[in-house]
Design an enzyme around this catalytic site. Structure first.
Site, PDB file in Angstrom:
ATOM      1  N   LYS A   1      11.556  24.673 -49.582  1.00 18.37           N
ATOM      2  CA  LYS A   1      10.820  23.474 -49.888  1.00 18.37           C
ATOM      3  C   LYS A   1      11.622  22.356 -49.314  1.00 18.37           C
ATOM      4  CE  LYS A   1       8.271  22.251 -54.028  1.00 18.37           C
ATOM      5  NZ  LYS A   1       8.355  22.656 -55.406  1.00 18.37           N
TER       6      LYS A   1
HETATM    7  C1  E4P Z   1       5.549  21.524 -56.905  1.00 13.81           C
HETATM    8  O1  E4P Z   1       5.801  22.469 -56.193  1.00 13.81           O
HETATM    9  C2  E4P Z   1       6.070  20.719 -58.038  1.00 13.81           C
HETATM   10  O2  E4P Z   1       7.291  21.868 -58.577  1.00 13.81           O
HETATM   11  C3  E4P Z   1       5.017  20.710 -59.213  1.00 13.81           C
HETATM   12  O3  E4P Z   1       3.998  21.121 -59.130  1.00 13.81           O
HETATM   13  C4  E4P Z   1       5.247  19.425 -59.825  1.00 13.81           C
HETATM   14  O4  E4P Z   1       4.792  19.275 -60.968  1.00 13.81           O
HETATM   15  P1  E4P Z   1       4.781  18.295 -62.344  1.00 13.81           P
HETATM   16  O5  E4P Z   1       4.264  16.957 -61.639  1.00 13.81           O
HETATM   17  O6  E4P Z   1       3.902  18.723 -63.263  1.00 13.81           O
HETATM   18  O7  E4P Z   1       6.293  18.109 -62.291  1.00 13.81           O
END
Ligand code: E4P
Length: 217
Positions: free
Chosen positions: A87
């Site tokens: 990622k």
């Molecule tokens: C995506 O991969 C992120 O980990 C995540 O969806 C972020 O979500 P949040 O805005 O609820 O922290």
């Protein structure tokens, strides 16, 4: 539509896996910190533990922000397990690194995407997944779902293979609306998946059936 769970909590991952509909997991440094996972060795072991619970892709986020650092960290993560997806944040060095990983056959998830232009760049670099954060856009009074729609249109126009991973999902209606718009994947908390099960007419209907079934015995 693939269902990913957005957590580093092993119990929640097991629970979603037990339901039989889980296709993968996304994590991020904040989710790892929430579980109290610290230190490189423990973090790598935690990714392995997650890979051993689920069958699908597991996104593991780099924390380096320079090209060499992202490549070094991402290569180490990718070597951990064939389910690992590296990622990478949507920054200039990240786009370069995604291009590099793509050339090496390493899967990537371009994260922290908040505009159609960023999603276009991620696809051009060959990202396996692009993660538009719709909940965080909603948080600032911008329509997150509109972004999913825009990216779908652009990717379909040019037949980009990058999968739209609707991220920052907060609730069940986000899941349903993303499915309507053609997102390839959604990642959300366990509650957003569990919520799909619920309907009061199912509960009252089942209660009545069970009540009536007592006369069979
Ligand atoms: C995506 O991969 C992120 O980990 C995540 O969806 C972020 O979500 P949040 O805005 O609820 O922290």
């Amino acid at each position: 539509m693939k269902f990913f769970i957005d957590t580093a909590n092993l119990n929640q991952i097991r629970e979603a896996q037990d339901l039989g509909v889980l296709d993968g997991v996304t994590t991020n440094p904040s989710l790892m910190a929430k579980e109290g996972i610290t230190g490189r060795k423990n973090i790598l072991q935690h990714y392995l533990d997650i890979c051993n619970i689920v069958d699908g892709d597991v996104s593991a986020e780099v924390v380096a922000t320079d090209f060499d650092g992202i490549v070094e960290e991402g290569t180490e993560l990718a070597k951990l397990h064939d389910q690992i997806v590296v990622k990478v944040p949507m920054i200039k060095e990240g786009v370069k690194a995604i291009k590099y990983f793509t050339s090496k056959g390493i899967k990537t998830n371009c994260t922290l995407v908040f505009s159609a232009g960023q999603a276009l760049l991620a696809a051009k670099a060959g990202a396996t997944y692009v993660s538009p954060f719709l909940g965080r856009l909603d948080d600032i009074s911008t329509d997150g779902l509109n972004l999913i729609e825009e990216i779908r249109l652009i990717y379909d126009n040019y037949e980009f293979e990058t999968q739209i991973l609707a991220a920052s999902i907060r609730h069940t209606m986000h899941v349903i609306n993303c499915a309507k718009l053609g997102a390839d994947v959604m990642t959300g908390p366990l509650s957003s998946i569990d919520g799909l099960l619920k309907h009061p007419l199912t509960d009252s209907g089942l209660a009545k059936f069970l009540e009536d079934a007592k006369s069979f015995i």
